[in-house]
Write an enzyme that holds these catalytic residues in place. Structure first.
Site, PDB file in Angstrom:
ATOM      1  N   ASP A 130      -3.178  -0.394  -1.917  1.00 23.15           N
ATOM      2  CA  ASP A 130      -2.652  -0.594  -3.270  1.00 23.15           C
ATOM      3  C   ASP A 130      -2.853  -2.035  -3.753  1.00 23.15           C
ATOM      4  OD1 ASP A 130      -1.789   1.970  -2.905  1.00 23.15           O
ATOM      5  OD2 ASP A 130       0.328   1.564  -3.302  1.00 23.15           O
TER       6      ASP A 130
ATOM      7  N   HIS B 203      -3.371   2.768 -10.260  1.00 21.08           N
ATOM      8  CA  HIS B 203      -2.039   2.325  -9.821  1.00 21.08           C
ATOM      9  C   HIS B 203      -1.362   1.595 -10.987  1.00 21.08           C
ATOM     10  CE1 HIS B 203       0.999   1.326  -6.914  1.00 21.08           C
ATOM     11  NE2 HIS B 203       0.686   0.052  -6.799  1.00 21.08           N
TER      12      HIS B 203
ATOM     13  N   HIS C  18       1.188  -2.938 -13.118  1.00 21.10           N
ATOM     14  CA  HIS C  18       2.215  -2.796 -12.075  1.00 21.10           C
ATOM     15  C   HIS C  18       3.634  -2.867 -12.636  1.00 21.10           C
ATOM     16  CE1 HIS C  18       3.650  -2.774  -7.896  1.00 21.10           C
ATOM     17  NE2 HIS C  18       2.429  -2.370  -7.605  1.00 21.10           N
TER      18      HIS C  18
ATOM     19  N   HIS D 166      -1.781  -2.371   1.780  1.00 20.60           N
ATOM     20  CA  HIS D 166      -1.961  -3.180   0.569  1.00 20.60           C
ATOM     21  C   HIS D 166      -3.164  -4.096   0.709  1.00 20.60           C
ATOM     22  CE1 HIS D 166       2.187  -1.823   0.130  1.00 20.60           C
ATOM     23  NE2 HIS D 166       2.000  -1.982  -1.178  1.00 20.60           N
TER      24      HIS D 166
HETATM   25 ZN   LIG Z   1       1.788  -1.501  -5.875  1.00 21.06          ZN
END
Ligand SMILES: [Zn+2]
Length: 218
Positions: free
Chosen positions: A41, A91, A95, A185
């Protein structure tokens, strides 16, 4: 969220394990093939190419849930993700907590990211809301627009300051099983270093990696 929203969310969480169609929300794939999905991510960023090199070195395939404004900053890194055989998916644009957005704003956010991704998905595109923030409204919006909300079944905890050893320990203690979706991540040197441990752990159990859409596709 008001009380009604919380009640609805609790009900949704109870239902999601059994009754929601998997085209709406998934946390893992079927367990009938020896495959897991590694998901990264929050990129792309200045370290994406190093991460792609590390994945190549360990013969791992991954799915990248990217942030739209990061794709705008690092378009070559986003293209490299696809060109080197990995999956790219949304995503969100910035954010944000999408649960706080109106339906219209959330729909605009989804469209803005999809327009900037290097290649439109051939399949029903995956979408991972920031922090896995799912409400009945966001789930219905994403499903109605043709996305599958894609969460995870195994958290590497690499967003905590636990280092390579901590990541390796977490994954070893929650040993990946067929169908698992592993949350990782981008941007952390420790995560890149831990890929050696991830590869060894998977190899020990005869598990390979697949793009998340392929894992779900059967
Ligand atoms: Zn994230």
């Amino acid at each position: 969220m008001n009380d009604g929203g919380h009640v609805a969310l609790r009900a949704l969480k109870r239902l999601s394990a059994e009754l929601l169609p998997t085209s709406w929300l998934v946390r893992h794939g079927p367990s009938d093939r020896p495959l897991v999905a590694l998901t990264f991510d929050d990129g792309p960023d200045a370290h994406t190419l190093a991460l792609l090199d590390a994945l190549d070195a360990h013969r791992l395939v991954a799915t990248f849930f990217v942030v739209g404004r990061q794709v705008e900053r690092f378009p070559e890194a986003a293209r490299a993700i696809v060109e080197r055989g990995h999956e790219i998916a949304s995503h969100s644009w910035a954010h944000d907590r999408v649960g706080t957005l109106s339906v219209a704003a959330h729909a605009r956010d989804l469209a803005r990211v999809q327009a900037i991704l290097p290649r439109a998905s051939r399949r029903r595109p995956l979408y991972r809301p920031p922090w896995g923030d799912v409400t009945p409204r966001t789930l219905a919006t994403t499903a109605a627009l043709g996305y599958t909300t894609a969460l995870w079944s195994l958290d590497s905890l690499d967003h905590r300051p636990i280092g390579r050893e901590g990541i390796a320990r977490q994954l070893a203690s929650h040993r990946p099983r067929p169908g698992d979706v592993v949350l990782l991540h981008e941007g952390e040197a420790e995560t890149r270093a831990a890929l050696a441990d991830v590869a060894a752990l998977l190899a020990a159990d005869g598990l390979g990696t697949a793009q998340m859409s392929d894992l779900l596709g059967g």
